[in-house]
Design an enzyme around this catalytic site. Structure first.
Site, PDB file in Angstrom:
ATOM      1  CB  CYS A 128      -0.965  -0.005   1.170  1.00  0.00           C
ATOM      2  SG  CYS A 128      -2.086  -1.406   1.118  1.00  0.00           S
ATOM      3  CG  HIS A 130      -3.127   3.254   2.060  1.00  0.00           C
ATOM      4  ND1 HIS A 130      -3.728   2.769   0.916  1.00  0.00           N
ATOM      5  CD2 HIS A 130      -3.158   2.238   2.963  1.00  0.00           C
ATOM      6  CE1 HIS A 130      -4.097   1.523   1.119  1.00  0.00           C
ATOM      7  NE2 HIS A 130      -3.770   1.178   2.353  1.00  0.00           N
ATOM      8  CG  ASN A 164      -6.708  -0.917   1.478  1.00  0.00           C
ATOM      9  OD1 ASN A 164      -6.011  -0.626   0.512  1.00  0.00           O
ATOM     10  ND2 ASN A 164      -6.197  -1.287   2.632  1.00  0.00           N
TER      11      ASN A 164
HETATM   12  O1  UT7 Z   1      -3.703  -1.342   3.607  1.00  0.00           O
HETATM   13  C1  UT7 Z   1      -2.569  -1.726   4.315  1.00  0.00           C
HETATM   14  C2  UT7 Z   1      -2.709  -1.457   5.732  1.00  0.00           C
HETATM   15  N1  UT7 Z   1      -3.900  -2.055   6.243  1.00  0.00           N
HETATM   16  C3  UT7 Z   1      -4.515  -1.503   7.257  1.00  0.00           C
HETATM   17  O2  UT7 Z   1      -4.097  -0.484   7.714  1.00  0.00           O
HETATM   18  C4  UT7 Z   1      -5.698  -2.239   7.840  1.00  0.00           C
HETATM   19  C5  UT7 Z   1      -5.787  -1.971   9.300  1.00  0.00           C
HETATM   20  N2  UT7 Z   1      -6.788  -2.776   9.973  1.00  0.00           N
HETATM   21  C6  UT7 Z   1      -8.128  -2.571   9.868  1.00  0.00           C
HETATM   22  O3  UT7 Z   1      -8.560  -1.755   9.091  1.00  0.00           O
HETATM   23  C7  UT7 Z   1      -9.030  -3.320  10.789  1.00  0.00           C
HETATM   24  O4  UT7 Z   1      -8.253  -4.023  11.745  1.00  0.00           O
HETATM   25  C8  UT7 Z   1      -9.994  -4.315  10.101  1.00  0.00           C
HETATM   26  C9  UT7 Z   1     -11.038  -3.553   9.297  1.00  0.00           C
HETATM   27  C10 UT7 Z   1      -9.220  -5.238   9.179  1.00  0.00           C
HETATM   28  C11 UT7 Z   1     -10.717  -5.141  11.145  1.00  0.00           C
HETATM   29  O5  UT7 Z   1     -11.420  -4.271  12.034  1.00  0.00           O
HETATM   30  P1  UT7 Z   1     -11.210  -4.369  13.614  1.00  0.00           P
HETATM   31  O6  UT7 Z   1     -12.097  -3.382  14.203  1.00  0.00           O
HETATM   32  O7  UT7 Z   1      -9.745  -4.266  13.919  1.00  0.00           O
HETATM   33  O8  UT7 Z   1     -11.740  -5.817  13.926  1.00  0.00           O
HETATM   34  P2  UT7 Z   1     -10.991  -6.988  14.701  1.00  0.00           P
HETATM   35  O9  UT7 Z   1     -10.074  -7.692  13.775  1.00  0.00           O
HETATM   36  O10 UT7 Z   1     -10.468  -6.501  16.014  1.00  0.00           O
HETATM   37  O11 UT7 Z   1     -12.227  -7.920  15.027  1.00  0.00           O
HETATM   38  C12 UT7 Z   1     -13.259  -7.510  15.971  1.00  0.00           C
HETATM   39  C13 UT7 Z   1     -14.382  -8.506  15.861  1.00  0.00           C
HETATM   40  C14 UT7 Z   1     -13.913  -9.960  15.891  1.00  0.00           C
HETATM   41  O12 UT7 Z   1     -14.915 -10.724  16.552  1.00  0.00           O
HETATM   42  P3  UT7 Z   1     -14.727 -11.151  18.107  1.00  0.00           P
HETATM   43  O13 UT7 Z   1     -13.460 -11.932  18.156  1.00  0.00           O
HETATM   44  O14 UT7 Z   1     -14.673  -9.858  18.855  1.00  0.00           O
HETATM   45  O15 UT7 Z   1     -15.959 -11.948  18.368  1.00  0.00           O
HETATM   46  C15 UT7 Z   1     -13.884 -10.348  14.444  1.00  0.00           C
HETATM   47  O16 UT7 Z   1     -14.063 -11.725  14.250  1.00  0.00           O
HETATM   48  O17 UT7 Z   1     -15.038  -8.330  14.609  1.00  0.00           O
HETATM   49  C16 UT7 Z   1     -15.069  -9.582  13.920  1.00  0.00           C
HETATM   50  N3  UT7 Z   1     -15.004  -9.306  12.493  1.00  0.00           N
HETATM   51  C17 UT7 Z   1     -16.093  -9.087  11.767  1.00  0.00           C
HETATM   52  N4  UT7 Z   1     -17.398  -9.033  12.083  1.00  0.00           N
HETATM   53  C18 UT7 Z   1     -18.268  -8.766  11.090  1.00  0.00           C
HETATM   54  C19 UT7 Z   1     -13.898  -9.237  11.714  1.00  0.00           C
HETATM   55  N5  UT7 Z   1     -14.273  -8.953  10.464  1.00  0.00           N
HETATM   56  C20 UT7 Z   1     -15.628  -8.856  10.469  1.00  0.00           C
HETATM   57  C21 UT7 Z   1     -16.586  -8.582   9.479  1.00  0.00           C
HETATM   58  N6  UT7 Z   1     -17.879  -8.548   9.827  1.00  0.00           N
HETATM   59  N7  UT7 Z   1     -16.241  -8.369   8.192  1.00  0.00           N
END
Ligand code: UT7
Length: 366
Positions: free
Chosen positions: A129, A271, A301
């Site tokens: 990215c 980005h 993204n």
């Molecule tokens: O482009 C290069 C650089 N990339 C980035 O900078 C990406 C940075 N990261 C992010 O944008 C975020 O971490 C994500 C969008 C990828 C994920 O969001 P988050 O708020 O960090 O979610 P998380 O991974 O902490 O997950 C929280 C909860 C989990 O459930 P439990 O364990 O709390 O029950 C996940 O399983 O949300 C769940 N989850 C979802 N739920 C519904 C993860 N993805 C989804 C989804 N829909 N699509």
């Protein structure tokens, strides 16, 4: 061809002077036709529109059609960038991508050939990215040294092709697209000149983002790859924290190198990884989030394409206006990060039509 662009396509170098700089002369974009909404994903994955909007700010993204490749998007974006500048060609192509049309060779030479540029230098830059910022730095270097007089810098990715169809964490985030900037030789004192770069990496954290299969480490084993290694994976929360701190530092550093206070910067084109990342960076810098241009709701993204697509969109919406102080910042796998700074070009010389006519070269987002 418009006056001043006759030198485009020359590869015989030019004058070397400390004032010689790469100047933004054109912008273009391309996205595939297929729109994938949050509801489309909710039909096949355990997710929903409200979660995706709240956690990422994304409403829809684009996906390549079967058989469509990164190079196809890159060609279209590059043609649009040339057209926006009224230019007939360019002296080199630097393509930022993590999803080349094939593992080997690079995609850029084929893109250059399809655009009809002749035997110009052409190569890919792989910094996920951050790729577009690294590619801009490469293109600016070629121009500053007098190797060429113009460079098409393209960011293009078909990242949907790397994703596990069952992984809700990545499928909701990434989209496909391409954006391109035409750089021409000019002077540091002109609007549109890329004034400096701040670039960095931390390879000790490479495991946070990536796709393990297909590279020499896996292939040298002679064993088939594990299925999970054939898909892209990302440790979302850890990457999120790194993205916020690295992009904040990078934006501060480029402002300092350019001799600007961060408060003076009118537009930050970052980005587009996650809308919450932009909010967090704005808070850390003590600036209103409105100065952070965004189109993530419409395209998600788009990896290497993210910054140039956001530039095109912000220009078309009138959010980037001639004379604004602008900072571009990327962050991604590697880990890598980087920024550049420029005073937005126009209304005079070459980019004069961009602010008004950019709509002709825009992807049809809406
Ligand atoms: O482009 C290069 C650089 N990339 C980035 O900078 C990406 C940075 N990261 C992010 O944008 C975020 O971490 C994500 C969008 C990828 C994920 O969001 P988050 O708020 O960090 O979610 P998380 O991974 O902490 O997950 C929280 C909860 C989990 O459930 P439990 O364990 O709390 O029950 C996940 O399983 O949300 C769940 N989850 C979802 N739920 C519904 C993860 N993805 C989804 C989804 N829909 N699509």
């Amino acid at each position: 061809m418009r006056p001043g662009l006759e030198g485009y396509g020359r590869t015989d170098g030019g004058p070397r002077s400390p004032e010689r700089a790469a100047v933004v002369a054109g912008l273009g974009a391309a996205v595939p036709e297929t729109v994938v909404t949050n509801d489309d994903l909710a039909r096949v994955l355990d997710t929903d529109d409200a979660w995706i909007r709240r956690r990422t700010g994304i409403r829809r993204r684009r996906a390549v059609a079967p058989g469509q490749a990164t190079g196809d998007l890159a060609v279209e974006a590059a043609r649009n960038a040339l057209a926006s500048a009224g230019a007939g060609g360019a002296g080199a192509v630097v393509l930022a991508t993590s999803t080349p049309d094939q593992l080997c060779p690079a995609t850029a030479p084929n893109v250059a050939s399809r655009i009809g540029l002749g035997p110009v230098p052409a190569f890919d830059v792989q910094a996920v990215c951050t790729g577009f910022v690294y590619a801009l730095a490469s293109g600016a270097g070629l121009i500053s040294l007098g190797v060429v007089d113009s460079v098409l810098v393209i960011g293009a990715d078909a990242f949907s092709t790397l994703l596990d169809p069952e992984d809700r964490a990545t499928r909701v985030v990434f989209g496909d697209g391409a954006g391109a900037v035409l750089l021409r030789a000019g002077s540091r004192t002109e609007r549109g000149a890329l004034l400096d770069f701040s670039l960095g990496s931390d390879g000790s954290a490479e495991d946070l983002i990536g796709m393990r299969a297909g590279g020499s480490r896996q292939r040298s084993t002679g064993l088939p790859a594990k299925v999970e290694d054939t898909y892209f994976s990302m440790q979302g929360q850890a990457v999120f924290k790194q993205a916020v701190s690295r992009m904040t530092e990078s934006a501060r550093d480029i402002a300092a190198r350019t001799g600007w206070a961060v408060e003076e910067v009118d537009s930050f084109v970052f980005h587009q990884a996650n809308a919450r990342i932009l909010t967090a960076v704005a808070r850390r810098l003590g600036l209103p989030v409105e100065r952070f241009r965004t189109n993530i709701a419409e395209v998600g993204n788009t990896v290497s394409a993210s910054i140039p697509l956001a530039l095109v969109d912000a220009t078309a919406r009138g959010e980037l206006t001639p004379g604004q102080k602008v900072v571009l910042t990327g962050f991604g796998g590697g880990l890598t990060w980087g920024s550049t700074a420029l005073v937005w070009p126009g209304p005079d010389p070459l980019l004069s039509e961009l602010s008004t006519d950019a709509g002709d070269f825009l992807p049809k987002y809406r």
